[in-house]
Scaffold this active site. Structure first.
Site, PDB file in Angstrom:
ATOM      1  N   LYS A  55     -98.634  17.600  -1.825  1.00  0.00           N
ATOM      2  CA  LYS A  55     -98.233  16.191  -1.898  1.00  0.00           C
ATOM      3  C   LYS A  55     -98.727  15.578  -3.199  1.00  0.00           C
ATOM      4  O   LYS A  55     -97.989  14.883  -3.888  1.00  0.00           O
ATOM      5  CB  LYS A  55     -98.815  15.408  -0.704  1.00  0.00           C
ATOM      6  CG  LYS A  55     -98.040  15.634   0.579  1.00  0.00           C
ATOM      7  CD  LYS A  55     -98.744  15.075   1.805  1.00  0.00           C
ATOM      8  CE  LYS A  55     -97.966  15.461   3.054  1.00  0.00           C
ATOM      9  NZ  LYS A  55     -98.676  15.197   4.315  1.00  0.00           N
ATOM     10  N   GLN A  99    -103.780  12.374   6.558  1.00  0.00           N
ATOM     11  CA  GLN A  99    -103.261  13.692   6.940  1.00  0.00           C
ATOM     12  C   GLN A  99    -103.645  14.010   8.394  1.00  0.00           C
ATOM     13  O   GLN A  99    -104.815  13.972   8.753  1.00  0.00           O
ATOM     14  CB  GLN A  99    -103.821  14.760   5.986  1.00  0.00           C
ATOM     15  CG  GLN A  99    -103.272  16.148   6.220  1.00  0.00           C
ATOM     16  CD  GLN A  99    -101.775  16.257   5.931  1.00  0.00           C
ATOM     17  OE1 GLN A  99    -101.271  15.725   4.945  1.00  0.00           O
ATOM     18  NE2 GLN A  99    -101.050  16.943   6.801  1.00  0.00           N
ATOM     19  N   ASP A 122     -96.012   7.036   6.066  1.00  0.00           N
ATOM     20  CA  ASP A 122     -95.659   8.034   7.078  1.00  0.00           C
ATOM     21  C   ASP A 122     -94.749   7.425   8.147  1.00  0.00           C
ATOM     22  O   ASP A 122     -94.129   8.148   8.934  1.00  0.00           O
ATOM     23  CB  ASP A 122     -96.940   8.560   7.758  1.00  0.00           C
ATOM     24  CG  ASP A 122     -97.207  10.015   7.437  1.00  0.00           C
ATOM     25  OD1 ASP A 122     -96.278  10.696   6.945  1.00  0.00           O
ATOM     26  OD2 ASP A 122     -98.335  10.484   7.675  1.00  0.00           O
TER      27      ASP A 122
END
Ligand code: NDP
Length: 291
Positions: A55, A99, A122
């Site tokens: 990422k 994460q 997200d």
């Protein structure tokens, strides 16, 4: 019937990242700073470390700033919440990603709810989930968005299609179903308690498989000509090696029946990070009013 068209997620994600890089350069020129994505990693989970690295690399390649925060596996909930609060206040940060999975000792739900919805790249915050459900503009979960973009790459309008989503998780199945509803599909959500699953899947013009069971969806479940989007990533044993990755769909079987199909790897996977970058740029634009 001819073999299905292969939906090349790698190439589609690359094109999307090029597009985003253009937008990111325009944003940086107007804002006087690059769009910024903060990624928070708690603990040492090897798979998470690989994702976070990837990422960060792709964020920088797209012309955005990547900031990584690492906390030890035994970090206290309060420390993580304090970090999120700091990132929420930081004006140079447009997107915050924690994460997952978090270590068991931490309350992931509380952490997700602590993220400013405007920075929730997200798309997991209940505010964004609610906005998606009501059709209001929102930050949309990355993998589901990737699935819809891949389906639209072979069928630009999905209107009126019978869509079956197998799986009802909050991070894949449910948001995919909402996005397909917004595309005017007729949507069925199947799960582990669904009766006669093969017959349900056979009705589908568009199948999204997000189950986490290697090759569960068989070729004879697929309606001839259907679009098949395989979200599953399963590692199965292979003689003498590390194992190989397979999806939730029996690829070779389905390929001879479907109209179009995503491979695993190289289908949905590459789209997830590309959509994360897209969300970061979108969040940056919305927060600053810079289009
Ligand atoms: P979850 O385990 O959270 O959800 C799985 C879903 O599948 C559940 O809704 C479950 O039903 C359903 N299910 C399980 N067994 C069956 C069955 N026998 N028949 C029908 N439905 C069943 O998984 P995720 O949604 O997080 O992930 C799904 C897959 O997608 C995994 O392989 C994961 O690795 C992959 N993935 C890939 C990503 C990418 O970037 N490409 C990103 C995220 C996930 P029930 O609710 O009834 O238990």
């Amino acid at each position: 019937m001819a073999e299905a068209k292969l939906i090349d997620g790698k190439a589609i994600a690359e094109a999307l990242r090029r597009d985003i890089a253009g937008g990111a350069a325009r944003f940086a020129a107007k804002a006087g700073r690059p769009a910024g994505l903060a990624v928070v990693l708690v603990g040492e989970d090897p798979a998470s470390q690989v994702y976070v690295k990837s990422k960060a690399r792709q964020t920088v390649e797209a012309g955005m700033r990547s900031i990584e925060h690492r906390l030890p596996a035994d970090a206290a909930q309060g420390d993580l919440m304090a970090l999120i609060a700091r990132l929420n206040r930081d004006d140079a940060i447009d997107g915050i990603l924690v994460q997952l999975p978090l270590p068991q000792s931490l309350d992931a739900g509380a952490v997700i709810e602590a993220i400013d919805p405007a920075k929730d790249v997200d798309g997991f915050h209940p505010v964004n989930a609610g906005r998606l459900m009501t059709g209001a503009p929102s930050l949309v979960p990355c993998t589901p968005l990737g699935c819809v973009l891949l389906a639209k790459s072979v069928s630009p309008s999905l209107r009126g299609l019978e869509a079956v989503v197998v799986g009802r998780s909050n991070i894949v199945g449910k948001p995919v179903a909402q996005l397909l509803l917004a595309e005017d599909c007729t949507v069925t959500i199947a799960h582990s308690r669904t009766r006669d699953l093969p017959d349900v899947v056979r009705r589908a013009d568009l199948v999204v498989a997000a189950v986490g069971r290697p090759e569960m969806v068989r070729g004879d479940w697929i309606k001839p000509g259907a679009i098949v989007i395989d979200v599953g990533i399963n590692r199965v044993a292979q003689d003498g090696g590390k194992g190989r990755l397979v999806g939730d769909v029996a690829f070779e079987e389905a390929r001879s029946v479907a109209g179009a199909i995503t491979p695993v790897p190289g289908g949905v996977g590459p789209m997830t990070i590309a959509c994360l970058l897209r969300n970061t740029l979108e969040a940056a634009g919305r927060r600053t009013g810079i289009a």
